[in-house]
Every structure is written in structure tokens, then in C-alpha cells.
Design a protein around this motif. Structure first.
Motif, PDB file in Angstrom:
ATOM      1  N   LEU A 135       0.723  -1.300   0.034  1.00 52.51           N
ATOM      2  CA  LEU A 135      -0.116   0.042  -0.011  1.00 52.51           C
ATOM      3  C   LEU A 135       0.811   1.227  -0.230  1.00 52.51           C
ATOM      4  O   LEU A 135       2.001   1.317   1.058  1.00 52.51           O
ATOM      5  CB  LEU A 135      -0.815  -0.127   1.289  1.00 52.51           C
ATOM      6  N   VAL A 136       0.632   2.000  -0.751  1.00 54.76           N
ATOM      7  CA  VAL A 136       1.401   3.451  -1.035  1.00 54.76           C
ATOM      8  C   VAL A 136       0.601   4.617  -1.139  1.00 54.76           C
ATOM      9  O   VAL A 136      -0.672   4.511  -1.725  1.00 54.76           O
ATOM     10  CB  VAL A 136       2.320   3.279  -2.304  1.00 54.76           C
ATOM     11  N   ALA A 137       1.009   5.423  -0.688  1.00 51.01           N
ATOM     12  CA  ALA A 137       0.221   7.034  -0.851  1.00 51.01           C
ATOM     13  C   ALA A 137       1.326   7.829  -1.517  1.00 51.01           C
ATOM     14  O   ALA A 137       2.527   7.618  -1.511  1.00 51.01           O
ATOM     15  CB  ALA A 137       0.111   7.544   0.799  1.00 51.01           C
ATOM     16  N   VAL A 138       0.530   8.875  -2.350  1.00 52.46           N
ATOM     17  CA  VAL A 138       1.435   9.593  -2.995  1.00 52.46           C
ATOM     18  C   VAL A 138       1.130  11.221  -2.669  1.00 52.46           C
ATOM     19  O   VAL A 138      -0.094  11.672  -2.959  1.00 52.46           O
ATOM     20  CB  VAL A 138       0.975   9.650  -4.594  1.00 52.46           C
ATOM     21  N   LYS A 139       1.993  11.906  -2.162  1.00 48.89           N
ATOM     22  CA  LYS A 139       1.779  13.185  -1.759  1.00 48.89           C
ATOM     23  C   LYS A 139       1.887  14.107  -3.117  1.00 48.89           C
ATOM     24  O   LYS A 139       2.045  13.892  -4.257  1.00 48.89           O
ATOM     25  CB  LYS A 139       3.006  13.960  -1.032  1.00 48.89           C
ATOM     26  N   SER A 140       1.198  15.352  -3.038  1.00 49.84           N
ATOM     27  CA  SER A 140       1.169  16.246  -3.862  1.00 49.84           C
ATOM     28  C   SER A 140       2.343  16.615  -4.574  1.00 49.84           C
ATOM     29  O   SER A 140       3.394  17.100  -3.682  1.00 49.84           O
ATOM     30  CB  SER A 140       0.334  17.603  -3.478  1.00 49.84           C
ATOM     31  N   TYR A 197      -6.353   9.230  -0.466  1.00 48.97           N
ATOM     32  CA  TYR A 197      -7.183  10.100   0.691  1.00 48.97           C
ATOM     33  C   TYR A 197      -6.722  11.449   0.730  1.00 48.97           C
ATOM     34  O   TYR A 197      -5.553  11.667   0.764  1.00 48.97           O
ATOM     35  CB  TYR A 197      -6.917   9.309   2.068  1.00 48.97           C
ATOM     36  N   GLU A 198      -7.561  12.360   0.564  1.00 50.05           N
ATOM     37  CA  GLU A 198      -7.393  13.740   0.355  1.00 50.05           C
ATOM     38  C   GLU A 198      -7.639  14.392   1.813  1.00 50.05           C
ATOM     39  O   GLU A 198      -8.846  14.406   2.348  1.00 50.05           O
ATOM     40  CB  GLU A 198      -7.973  14.464  -0.563  1.00 50.05           C
ATOM     41  N   ARG A 219      -7.079   1.615   5.083  1.00 50.14           N
ATOM     42  CA  ARG A 219      -5.846   1.021   5.409  1.00 50.14           C
ATOM     43  C   ARG A 219      -4.657   1.764   5.206  1.00 50.14           C
ATOM     44  O   ARG A 219      -4.631   2.702   4.305  1.00 50.14           O
ATOM     45  CB  ARG A 219      -5.603  -0.224   4.124  1.00 50.14           C
ATOM     46  N   LYS A 220      -3.637   1.585   6.282  1.00 48.17           N
ATOM     47  CA  LYS A 220      -2.670   2.426   6.404  1.00 48.17           C
ATOM     48  C   LYS A 220      -1.415   2.060   5.395  1.00 48.17           C
ATOM     49  O   LYS A 220      -1.237   0.959   5.228  1.00 48.17           O
ATOM     50  CB  LYS A 220      -1.989   2.356   7.771  1.00 48.17           C
ATOM     51  N   PRO A 221      -1.001   3.075   4.661  1.00 45.16           N
ATOM     52  CA  PRO A 221      -0.028   3.200   3.596  1.00 45.16           C
ATOM     53  C   PRO A 221       1.329   2.578   4.259  1.00 45.16           C
ATOM     54  O   PRO A 221       1.591   2.831   5.498  1.00 45.16           O
ATOM     55  CB  PRO A 221       0.076   4.241   3.066  1.00 45.16           C
ATOM     56  N   GLN A 222       2.167   1.901   3.513  1.00 43.62           N
ATOM     57  CA  GLN A 222       3.512   1.410   4.007  1.00 43.62           C
ATOM     58  C   GLN A 222       4.484   2.176   3.714  1.00 43.62           C
ATOM     59  O   GLN A 222       5.549   2.512   4.501  1.00 43.62           O
ATOM     60  CB  GLN A 222       3.705  -0.242   3.607  1.00 43.62           C
ATOM     61  N   ILE A 223       4.404   2.833   2.489  1.00 43.29           N
ATOM     62  CA  ILE A 223       5.619   3.713   2.090  1.00 43.29           C
ATOM     63  C   ILE A 223       4.846   4.955   1.446  1.00 43.29           C
ATOM     64  O   ILE A 223       3.552   4.922   0.994  1.00 43.29           O
ATOM     65  CB  ILE A 223       6.343   3.102   1.009  1.00 43.29           C
ATOM     66  N   TYR A 224       5.524   5.987   0.874  1.00 38.43           N
ATOM     67  CA  TYR A 224       4.612   6.997   0.284  1.00 38.43           C
ATOM     68  C   TYR A 224       5.644   7.608  -0.780  1.00 38.43           C
ATOM     69  O   TYR A 224       6.887   7.413  -0.479  1.00 38.43           O
ATOM     70  CB  TYR A 224       4.162   8.197   1.395  1.00 38.43           C
ATOM     71  N   VAL A 225       5.298   8.289  -1.658  1.00 39.47           N
ATOM     72  CA  VAL A 225       6.114   9.037  -2.689  1.00 39.47           C
ATOM     73  C   VAL A 225       5.891  10.416  -2.336  1.00 39.47           C
ATOM     74  O   VAL A 225       5.001  11.064  -2.105  1.00 39.47           O
ATOM     75  CB  VAL A 225       5.576   8.559  -3.980  1.00 39.47           C
ATOM     76  N   MET A 284       6.066   5.236   6.021  1.00 41.06           N
ATOM     77  CA  MET A 284       5.135   5.792   6.454  1.00 41.06           C
ATOM     78  C   MET A 284       4.994   5.826   8.195  1.00 41.06           C
ATOM     79  O   MET A 284       4.798   6.525   8.696  1.00 41.06           O
ATOM     80  CB  MET A 284       3.782   5.384   5.945  1.00 41.06           C
ATOM     81  N   ASN A 285       5.756   4.753   8.571  1.00 42.80           N
ATOM     82  CA  ASN A 285       5.677   4.495  10.176  1.00 42.80           C
ATOM     83  C   ASN A 285       6.513   5.513  10.649  1.00 42.80           C
ATOM     84  O   ASN A 285       6.096   6.282  11.754  1.00 42.80           O
ATOM     85  CB  ASN A 285       6.170   3.080  10.278  1.00 42.80           C
TER      86      ASN A 285
END
Length: 555
Positions: A74-79, A114-115, A140-146, A193-194
Motif C-alpha cells: 500500500l502506497v500513498a502519493v503526496k502532492s 485520501y485527501e 488501510r494504512k500505507p506502508q510507503i509514500y512518494v 510511513m511509520n
């Protein structure tokens, strides 16, 4: 003299009346012109998928991640902001698209959308917030983010202009040429993310030059030998050609390249093999366009018929003639390649058809093994790309097991990764060590019977909060069998084989019995089977429940 003047004056009202009639028509007289606006506003070309030169590189990464059995993350992407303000692009969405294209078959990444900015929240975000507050959904909580930004945009870094003019008594001639270059840079990073810290070395910093230029020729002349009361008569003629490389395409290319680098470094796979993939060569698409323009419609249809037959998607004649059946086969083929399913051989489809039969040579020349006069198609000498599925293949593997061993310990979670080469109806069955056979796909959590070609899926889908689990519970042999058909099996096989209720199939105790039922039907595209042995102490095994596929808890 007086009468003549009166006649001239009398004619004036009539002339004015006729002029008024001619310049002030009613709208009803021009209804046919107005109605044409409905059709004139429509575009002249069909839409095509937005993709950069790295599209094949992303597909290559997808195959590489599937081969290396990289687990789903699971990954999140910042602006991704642009402080320079020069490039109005949806860079964050480009990163999400790149991650999605690298996960078509590998299922390596799921983006958590998620915004948190209230000013940017839409209807879906507002409903999500309400459901979260009521405890009706689980985020779900992302594990990593970009994270990252378009780090700079320098205008007119490179500039070159040339002009030449020649003038005589009667002629003027001029020629001008100019070239301007703007540099755009993109920096992306990968973070945990942690701890909300960026991984050292997991970054990408690339820059690209976007060029604009043009050429023009101006010719002018003055006439001579005219009567004296005509002072001057001149003619001027100008021909200009301008080229403007799109900033959006440049940013997408940088995003795709950066995402490949980030994912490759994070997953520890040889990502450079995908960046050097020969169909990413800048001249590849240009030469393909030249071939496309040189061929007539019949030759393009002939190519489509031959390639579709070679890949098992067309059993009609090879005659270069269009037909409804061919258009349907083309649309299905286009959907499997993530192309716009228009059912005609447009340029992007032409490139997709030739991808296995054309490539770059060592001297940067493009060559193709396809010929309209050839009786058969021969793939280019270097063959298929690594890990490319064969025609009508149904790739089946266990998630987390790079090389499936013949032994699995008790308590192992079984997650299937299924990647069909073509679009069709998919059915999967699981036999545990207690000789209980259960249909595991479709299932109550995954009800879509149609599986799109070249898009993988996990069974069960452990990324869902309410997913069931399949666990090895007792020693013995276990098997999984998957089949793909052109038509649904409902009504053609026993009802128990299509109920999709995660319940044991009554009367069948072996996968072979299920396989015989399905193989007897027409329209079976592909079949695949996995087999392994579960080892462990018998004393640790408890009595299995009635439905083995229901074992497990929410992940």
C-alpha cells in the motif's frame, strides 16, 4: 438632365431594400448551417491512451515485479508541486498512473487515495469521511509514500536564431530559423510511513530539455511598368513551420522514469533493463508513424488479421477486408493491451500489433520482420521480452513464493496471483489436503467473472479489509486449478461449479473431476494448475471446518 437624376434617386430605395434583404436574413433561412454545428464540434480523430516513451518500460517492470514475487504494498502519493509555475500538469496523477501500470499483473502496488485538504475534497472524499466516523469502512494504512516536486523550470536555457534577407529593386526575400530550449527537472523520493522518514538512496533526480523552434520563408515582389496613377502593386508570400514539444509529455516521461527508478531500487530488481528496453528508443515511434502513413487501410487490416491469428484472437480469413467480427476481435485485443478499444487499426493499435515484430538494431535503425506478402509472422530475432506470457497463457503462481517448492508448512497462507493473457471468464478451484474442493474465484468478495487480459489479480484479495484467507491446515497434497473461457459456464456445467459461495462442491473430491467438467465445454481459452505438498506434525492439526476456503481471519 433633371429627369435622369430623378430616375437615379428612385432606384436608390430599391437597391437599399435588396441590400437589406441580403445582409439581414432570418435564422430559419440558415437552419441547415446551424445544425451542422452539432457535427462540426466533434473531433476528427479517435482518442488514444496517454502514454510516454516509457510505456513499455512500465510493462517490463510489471513483469519483473511479478517474477520476483514482490508482495503487494500500500502506497500513498503526496502532492507534487511546481514552484516554477511553468508546467500546469497533474504530476501526482501521473505518478499514480505509473504505479498502476507497473501493477497490472504483479499487483505490486495499491495506492491509498485520501485527501486531507478540505478545499480539495470531493463527493467521494466527503462520503469517506462520514463512513469513517461511523465505523462503516476501514482505511488501510500505507506502508510507503512518494513525495517530490518539479524542482525547477528554466526558460530559454538554450537559444539560437538565424536570419537572412536579400532585397533588390523589385523583390524582397527572407529566411529565419530559431530554436529555444526550456529545462524541466523532477525530484521524487520514497519514504517510510511509520517513521515519516525518507529512505536514503531511494530517490530520483532527472531533467529534460523541452524544445520549441520554427522556420519561415518570406518572398515579396513589386510590379513594374504600371500606369503612373497606380503607385504600387506588391505581392508577399510567407511559409512557416513551427514545432513545439509538449511540456506535459516531457513531465510524464520524467515521472515514468523516476517511478521506475524508485520502485526498482526499493524492490531491489534490475530496473535498468527496463529503462534500456529498445522500444523506448526515441526513433521507434517516429519510424512506426512513417510506416503507418505509408501503408493503406487494407495493409493495416492485413497486419491486424495476421497478428491476431498468431496470438489466437482471430480465426477468420486473412484478406485485408474489414468486418464486424474483426472489429470485435480488435476491440478485445486493444482492451487487453490497455489501448483505446475503438475496433479499428489506428496508430496506437498499429504500434501494439508490431511490438513483437519490430525493434532497434545496434546502429539505432529500426527493422521489422513483418511483410504483407509474407505467409507467416516471425517474431524479431531477439524474441519475446523477458517473462512475456505466451499466447493464451494463464499465469498462475503463489504470492510470496518466487519459485514454488513442492513443500509448504502447516499454517501457510495461500494467495494466488492469476494473470490471464486475454480477456475472458475466469474460474478457480482449490483442493485441500482433506480432499475438499471449493470454488475460490469468483467469490463473495470478488464477484467479477470477467478477467481482463494482462491485468493480474490476487485470490483472495488480501488487500481488502474483509478478505477471507486460505491456510494450509493438515499434511497432504493440495492443488489449485484455474480455467478461462470465452463464454460463462453458468448453465453449461453443474450448478455447484459456478455458485461462488466458498462452500465445498458436493460430489467432487478432486481437481481432476472439475477439470474434466470444464474441459468438455467449448470455448476454453487457457487452463493452469498448481500442486504442492503440506508438511507438518499431525498432532497439531485440528478437524477442518466444512468450507476450507473460509478459514482464516481478517488480515
Amino acid at each position: 438632365m433633371h429627369l435622369s437624376s430623378i430616375r437615379r434617386l428612385a432606384l436608390a430605395p430599391c437597391v437599399l431594400a435588396l441590400s437589406a434583404c441580403s445582409i439581414q436574413p432570418t435564422l430559419s433561412d440558415r437552419k441547415d448551417i446551424i445544425e451542422k454545428g452539432i457535427t462540426e464540434q466533434s473531433p476528427l480523430v479517435t482518442p488514444s491512451k496517454s502514454a510516454s516513451a516509457m510505456r513499455e518500460g512500465l510493462a517490463c517492470m510489471d513483469r519483473m515485479l511479478a517474477t520476483e514475487q514482490v508482495p503487494s504494498t500500500l502506497v500513498a502519493v503526496k502532492s507534487i508541486p511546481d514552484p516554477s509555475g511553468l508546467f500546469s500538469t497533474g504530476t501526482k496523477e501521473m505518478v499514480i498512473t505509473a504505479l498502476s501500470r507497473m501493477s497490472r499483473t504483479s499487483q505490486a502496488f495499491r495506492v491509498v487515495d485520501y485527501e486531507v485538504d478540505a478545499l480539495k475534497q470531493d463527493t467521494v472524499q466527503t462520503m469517506t469521511s462520514l463512513l469513517l466516523n461511523n465505523g462503516q469502512i476501514e482505511l488501510r494504512k500505507p506502508q510507503i509514500y512518494v513525495s517530490g516536486a518539479i524542482s525547477f523550470g528554466d526558460k530559454t536555457v538554450v537559444s539560437k536564431r538565424s536570419s537572412l534577407g536579400v532585397s533588390t529593386a523589385n523583390t524582397d526575400t527572407g529566411y529565419s530559423w530559431d530554436l529555444l530550449g526550456t529545462v524541466v527537472g523532477l525530484d521524487l523520493h520514497l519514504g517510510d510511513m511509520n517513521s515519516r522518514t525518507l529512505y536514503p538512496g531511494l530517490d530520483s533526480a532527472n531533467e529534460l530539455v523541452v524544445a520549441t523552434g520554427g522556420r519561415s520563408v518570406e518572398i515579396g515582389g513589386r510590379a513594374t511598368g504600371l500606369p503612373k496613377h497606380i503607385y504600387r502593386l506588391g505581392v508577399q508570400y510567407e511559409v512557416a513551420a513551427d514545432v513545439n514539444q509538449g511540456a506535459g509529455a516531457a513531465v510524464r516521461l520524467l515521472v515514468d522514469l523516476a517511478t521506475i527508478e524508485l520502485v526498482g531500487k526499493w524492490a531491489k530488481v534490475p530496473y535498468w533493463e527496463c529503462i534500456d528496453y529498445e522500444q523506448n528508443h526515441p526513433e521507434f515511434k517516429r519510424q512506426m508513424r512513417t510506416w503507418f502513413d505509408e501503408q493503406g487501410p487494407a495493409d493495416r487490416i492485413n497486419l491486424a488479421q495476421r497478428v491476431l491469428r498468431a496470438e489466437g484472437a482471430w480465426n477468420g480469413p486473412i484478406d485485408g477486408n474489414d468486418s464486424t467480427a474483426l472489429r470485435n476481435a480488435l476491440a478485445l485485443y486493444q482492451a487487453s493491451l490497455d489501448l483505446t478499444p475503438v475496433g479499428v487499426v489506428n496508430f496506437e493499435t498499429y504500434m501494439g500489433l508490431l511490438r513483437l515484430y519490430a525493434g532497434m538494431s545496434a546502429d539505432d535503425k529500426i527493422a521489422s520482420s513483418y511483410s504483407p506478402q509474407s505467409d507467416e509472422l516471425k517474431p524479431r530475432p531477439h524474441g519475446l521480452p523477458d517473462n512475456e506470457p505466451t499466447t493464451d497463457a494463464l499465469a498462475l503462481s503463489l504470492l510470496g513464493h518466487k519459485e514454488l517448492t513442492s513443500q509448504l508448512p502447516i499454517g501457510t497462507s495461500v494467495v494466488l496471483r492469476v494473470a490471464p493473457a486475454r480477456t475472458g471468464f475466469l474460474y478457480c478451484y482449490y483442493q485441500d489436503a482433506a480432499q475438499v474442493v471449493t470454488q475460490v474465484y469468483p467469490n463473495p468478495q470478488q464477484q467479477a467473472v470477467v478477467a481482463q487480459g494482462r491485468i493480474g489479480l490476487m485470490v483472495p484479495d488480501v488487500s481488502q479489509a474483509n478478505s477471507f484467507l486460505i491456510e494450509t491446515a493438515r499434511p497432504g497434497v493440495e492443488q489449485v486449478y484455474c480455467a478461462q473461457t470465452t463464454k460463462p459456464l453458468t448453465g453449461r456445467v453443474p450448478v455447484a461449479l459456478t455458485q461462488a459461495q466458498l462452500a465445498p462442491i458436493e460430489g467432487l473430491t478432486t481437481i481432476e473431476a472439475v477439470q474434466q467438467q470444464i474441459a468438455a465445454q467449448t470455448g476454453v481459452i487457457a487452463q493452469s494448475q498448481l500442486r504442492w505438498e503440506v508438511e507438518g506434525p499431525v498432532a497439531a492439526v485440528t478437524a477442518p471446518p466444512a468450507a476450507p476456503a473460509r478459514r482464516g481471519k481478517k488480515p
